[in-house]
Design an enzyme around this catalytic site. Structure first.
Site, PDB file in Angstrom:
ATOM      1  N   LYS A 202     -38.584  16.819 -82.743  1.00 12.92           N
ATOM      2  CA  LYS A 202     -38.523  17.254 -84.139  1.00 12.92           C
ATOM      3  C   LYS A 202     -39.184  18.626 -84.332  1.00 12.92           C
ATOM      4  O   LYS A 202     -40.063  19.035 -83.568  1.00 12.92           O
ATOM      5  CB  LYS A 202     -39.191  16.215 -85.052  1.00 12.92           C
ATOM      6  CG  LYS A 202     -38.392  14.909 -85.194  1.00 12.92           C
ATOM      7  CD  LYS A 202     -37.119  15.092 -85.984  1.00 12.92           C
ATOM      8  CE  LYS A 202     -36.263  13.835 -86.073  1.00 12.92           C
ATOM      9  NZ  LYS A 202     -36.842  12.792 -86.932  1.00 12.92           N
ATOM     10  N   ARG A 236     -37.286   5.902 -81.453  1.00 16.23           N
ATOM     11  CA  ARG A 236     -35.942   6.486 -81.358  1.00 16.23           C
ATOM     12  C   ARG A 236     -36.086   7.830 -80.648  1.00 16.23           C
ATOM     13  O   ARG A 236     -36.690   8.759 -81.187  1.00 16.23           O
ATOM     14  CB  ARG A 236     -35.342   6.663 -82.755  1.00 16.23           C
ATOM     15  CG  ARG A 236     -33.916   7.192 -82.773  1.00 16.23           C
ATOM     16  CD  ARG A 236     -33.393   7.309 -84.204  1.00 16.23           C
ATOM     17  NE  ARG A 236     -32.017   7.769 -84.217  1.00 16.23           N
ATOM     18  CZ  ARG A 236     -31.650   9.053 -84.208  1.00 16.23           C
ATOM     19  NH1 ARG A 236     -32.573  10.013 -84.175  1.00 16.23           N
ATOM     20  NH2 ARG A 236     -30.375   9.393 -84.225  1.00 16.23           N
TER      21      ARG A 236
END
Length: 269
Positions: A202, A236
């Protein structure tokens, strides 16, 4: 949960051919993925929406092959029609960044006898969600949103054991908001459902390390393990093998036993 992007424009690893995507599914399972999460529409900041027909055209050949791999298949979609078709084909989980807010989405999941569902918090929508997101208290706001969405499912007869919650790292949140949600997972655990954490590669990790997307594996591992220590039960990730190895070491060291646990029988009401 191994990430499978059947998209041309995802922020990290879109643009694979069908053959490459299917080989990627095989590789993730071989590396130890317990679940495959297939997405056919990018939700990166600024992403443009596509139609249900376009999404299904990308999704169906990947889903058809993935269903033969012997692991649960999750579908990353916010579209009601895509949910309906995927569940009819045999998908096991709906992973919705919109937390089933699309018209009819709650009903599709409620009508299915057993599918799992991941409800994620997102402020705004992908095209604009990162334009100066503001909260008075990000942990409180995320918790109350997820409490409300969970209650909506429970009221439609969906058993609590089918529900997982995702704080939505990077979805309408600043770097500070995202990192506040790591210890903030404790407040989310009070809702009584398992937490899914999606920190892999991210932009917040790039913001604090200065690393490009392809260089964020160490930061992704650190964030994922931190999420586990704060109670996450599903990670995830793009890099399945590395996360599996890290968790094996932590388990051997006894650190996983120190992570907060959640009773799966407690209804979040």
């Amino acid at each position: 949960m191994g990430i499978v992007n059947a998209t041309p424009d995802s922020f990290s690893d879109g643009g694979r051919s069908l053959a490459e995507t299917l080989a990627h599914c095989d590789r993730l399972v071989a590396e130890g993925a317990d679940i495959l999460d297939i997405g056919a529409e990018s939700s990166r900041p600024g992403a443009q929406e596509i139609s249900s027909a376009q999404e299904l055209d990308r999704l169906m050949p990947v889903l058809e092959a993935a269903l033969k791999l012997g692991v649960p298949i999750s579908i990353d979609t916010a579209k009601t029609e895509v949910m309906r078709v995927a569940l009819t084909m045999g998908a096991d989980v709906i992973n919705d960044i919109g937390a089933l807010r699309a018209p009819g989405a709650l009903d599709v999941v409620a009508a299915h006898p057993s599918c799992g569902v991941c409800l994620m918090h997102m402020r705004g929508e992908p095209r604009s969600m990162q334009q100066a997101p503001l909260y008075d208290d990000v942990v409180f706001d995320v918790r109350e949103f997820l409490r409300d969405r969970t209650t909506q499912l429970l009221q439609r007869g969906v058993d609590a054991s089918r529900i997982v919650l995702d704080p939505g790292i990077g979805f309408g949140k600043s770097v500070a908001h995202n990192f506040a949600l790591l210890p903030g997972q404790q407040a989310l655990l009070a809702l009584g459902r398992p937490i899914l954490a999606g920190w892999s590669r991210k932009s917040s990790l790039g913001a604090i390390t200065g690393r490009a997307v392809a260089e964020r594996l160490p930061a992704s591992l650190a964030a994922g393990l931190a999420a586990v220590i704060w109670g996450a039960r599903v990670l995830r990730v793009h890099d399945v093998a590395a996360h599996v190895d890290a968790l094996k070491v932590w388990k051997q060291a006894g650190l996983l036993e120190k992570a907060p646990s959640v009773s799966l029988s407690v209804a979040p009401v």
